[in-house]
Structure formats: C-alpha cells, structure tokens
Design an enzyme around this catalytic site. Structure first.
Site, short mmCIF file in Angstrom:
data_model
loop_
_atom_site.label_atom_id
_atom_site.label_comp_id
_atom_site.label_asym_id
_atom_site.label_seq_id
_atom_site.Cartn_x
_atom_site.Cartn_y
_atom_site.Cartn_z
NE ARG A 85 8.67 10.21 0.02
CZ ARG A 85 9.60 10.23 0.97
NH1 ARG A 85 9.82 9.15 1.70
NH2 ARG A 85 10.30 11.32 1.19
CD GLN A 86 2.85 14.99 1.63
OE1 GLN A 86 1.84 15.64 1.87
NE2 GLN A 86 4.05 15.31 2.10
NE ARG A 140 4.35 2.71 3.30
CZ ARG A 140 5.64 3.04 3.44
NH1 ARG A 140 6.02 3.87 4.40
NH2 ARG A 140 6.55 2.53 2.64
CB ALA A 183 17.39 2.69 4.47
CB THR A 196 10.72 0.20 2.82
OG1 THR A 196 9.64 0.89 3.44
CG2 THR A 196 10.17 -0.77 1.79
CG HIS A 217 6.21 7.78 -5.09
ND1 HIS A 217 7.12 6.86 -4.62
CD2 HIS A 217 5.06 7.55 -4.40
CE1 HIS A 217 6.55 6.11 -3.68
NE2 HIS A 217 5.31 6.50 -3.54
CG ASP A 259 13.14 9.43 3.29
OD1 ASP A 259 14.20 9.96 3.72
OD2 ASP A 259 12.04 9.97 3.44
CG ASN A 308 13.85 37.45 6.30
OD1 ASN A 308 14.59 37.20 5.35
ND2 ASN A 308 12.68 38.07 6.17
CE LYS A 333 5.78 -1.07 1.57
NZ LYS A 333 6.78 -0.01 1.38
#
Length: 327
Positions: free
Chosen positions: A105-106, A205, A237, A239, A139, A235, A46, A203
C-alpha cells in the site's frame, strides 16, 4: 533429494518455506507432488532469526515461499535471510514467492518526506539475491516495475469468480468497487460474471491517518440487485463495512464481499460480522487465525494457482497463459 527433476535431468525444482504460513506451503508442495526442503528456523532471545536448510540446494531452481503476515517485519526478515542462505548455498536461481506482498500500500508518495516502502522491499529482495518475484494481486500493478528482474503477478480472480458464480443469480448482479481506484478490477469482474452492471462507492480518506476512510454514496444502479463488493485486501474492514452499509441503504437486495487477501486486523472480524454482508470471501494467501474467523467467512485455497505458476516458471512456460494472456 527433495524436489522435481526436469525431463532432461539438468534442472531441479525445490520449494522452501518460512514459518509465516506453513499450511499454505504444505498445500503448494502437495499440489506440486513434492516435499518441502527440510528447514531449521528459530528466534534467538533478542529476536534475531536463524535459518538453515537440511539438504543441498546447489544448482537448483529454488522457490522460497513466505506470506507477509503479522508480525510482518519478522516474516519479511526471515524470507530475506532464507534468500541469502540459498544464494550462499549455490542455488542456481532464487524466486521469492510472496502471496501477500508486504508494504504494497506504500507504493507512492502521498506527501513530502515519505518513503516508497514497496520499492524498498523489492530492492531488499534483489540485494539479498533474489532473481525473480512472484506475488498474488499486488495492490497496484506499478509494483512490478520496482523489482529489477522478472515479476509474476498472479490473479486470484478466476478462483474467486468461479466460486461467486455458484452463490449468486448472475442475471441480477451488480459488481461494486469500494472506491473509484478499483473500477478497472470491477470491470474485469463484471465481464467474468456475464456483463453485470458496475457501481462504485464514493469515499473520502484522510491520508494523514492509517485505516481511516468514509464511504459517502453509491454511484451506479444497485437497487434490487445482489451486489458483489470486490477489493484486493481487507485489513481493519472499515472501508468494506462502510461500503456494505451505503450499498444496502441504496436498495441492494443483499451483498457479498470478495477480496484476495484477508489481513483481518482488529476489529475486522467484528465489523464484518455486523456490517450486513451475506458472505465474505477471501483466499488463504494469509493465515487466518481461528479467533478471527466468523460464520459468514469463506476461505478459498490459493495453493493450486501458486503451484501452477511455479511449475510454469520451472518449465520455462507461460505464467500469463494461466490468465488468458491478461496477467
């Protein structure tokens, strides 16, 4: 018994590893000149994870290495269980070694009703029994404050810059940040490469959608230069590929991409092959599957850095000394 015993015979270092990146664990053990603690780990039908160590770790300084690769939640859970097992087996100290720290990243709330997942992960490791946390190129530096205990923040920059210097003419280089938020890191890169000029890619986002950003234009002088695009991770790619495109359109001679963590989620490999970069350089903080590799990719070993940091911690030395006092 596996491990290193201190000169006074009062301490013993042991290294254990989960299943996410066994090649890296073996390389770190080789650098330390020890064997990994024999470990049994498997999944029940499981999806539940079982883990057990094959020899005593009582009274040891235990380092549990697991890079948070895909499937990320499985490997984080396995590392948490290994920490719990070490605590219940009476290890004296437990250091979580996460070369790539999941959910990094969070690290803040962009909008209301969001979690700060990087903080939650730190709390989980502390609750499981970890005394210390070690990671490479977080990060954001603020994540060090999320863990209630010592955090060793290692830099891959010396490894990357030493290699890049062999691949470029340092008299004709510009260091480019893929966004304004990484300018400080780009400044440090420029200093390592002999005072190269800086540039960054402007940039935009959409914070409501993952892995979506648009590179607009280059701010800085890149025309006729070899540009070194630097970031902490790649990640999908999107960016980096977009940044390569706008830098080349601005007149760059060629582009080298350098990042610490090669997450390389689909379709990263395809984008990086086709973006026009001469070379893409990452370290092996994460395992990179054979099908994700491509001709322009160079993977550098992070094991010597991790092994030196582990030894400094065990010997009550200075991890900061590995980075000229800047870590």
């Amino acid at each position: 018994m596996t491990g290193i015993v201190s000169n006074d015979g009062e301490k013993r270092l042991v290294l254990v590893s989960g299943r996410a990146h066994l090649d890296l664990a073996a390389d770190v053990a080789r650098e330390l000149d020890i064997d990994l603690v024999p470990t049994t780990a498997y999944d029940f039908a499981n999806g539940e994870i079982y883990t057990r160590f094959g020899e005593s770790v009582r009274g040891s300084d235990a380092f549990v290495l697991q890079s948070h690769a895909s499937p990320i939640n499985q490997w984080i859970m396995e590392q948490l269980l290994m920490v719990d097992a070490l605590k219940r087996a009476s290890a004296k100290t437990i250091t979580v070694v996460a070369p790539f720290y999941g959910y990094a990243r969070q690290d803040k709330k962009h909008r209301g009703r969001e979690p700060i997942s990087a903080r939650l992960l730190a709390d989980l490791f502390r609750t499981a029994g970890a005394d210390r946390l070690m990671s490479v190129d977080l990060h954001s530096a603020q994540i060090q404050g999320f863990f209630d205990g010592p955090v060793d923040h290692l830099w891959a920059m010396p490894i990357l810059t030493d290699y890049v210097r062999t691949r470029v003419d340092t008299s004709n280089v510009a260091v480019v940040s893929p966004d304004a938020g990484r300018i400080r890191v780009a400044e440090q890169w420029a200093a390592k490469l002999g005072g190269s000029p800086l540039a960054f890619v402007h940039k935009t986002r959409d914070i409501r959608t993952a892995n979506k950003s648009v590179a607009n234009r280059v701010v800085g002088e890149v025309e006729g230069r070899t540009c070194v695009l630097v970031d902490d991770l790649i990640d999908t790619a999107g960016t980096i590929a977009g940044a390569v495109r706008v830098v080349m359109e601005a007149g760059a001679k060629d582009v080298i991409v350098a990042a610490t963590h090669g997450v390389l989620s689909e379709p990263a490999s395809e984008r990086l092959q086709e973006c026009g970069a001469r070379e893409v350089i990452v370290t092996d903080t994460l395992p990179i599957a054979e099908e994700a590799r491509f001709p322009q990719l160079t993977v550098l070993s992070i094991a010597p850095l991790i092994a030196r940091a582990i030894r400094e911690v065990f010997d009550d030395g200075s991890v900061t000394s590995l980075f000229d006092g800047q870590s």
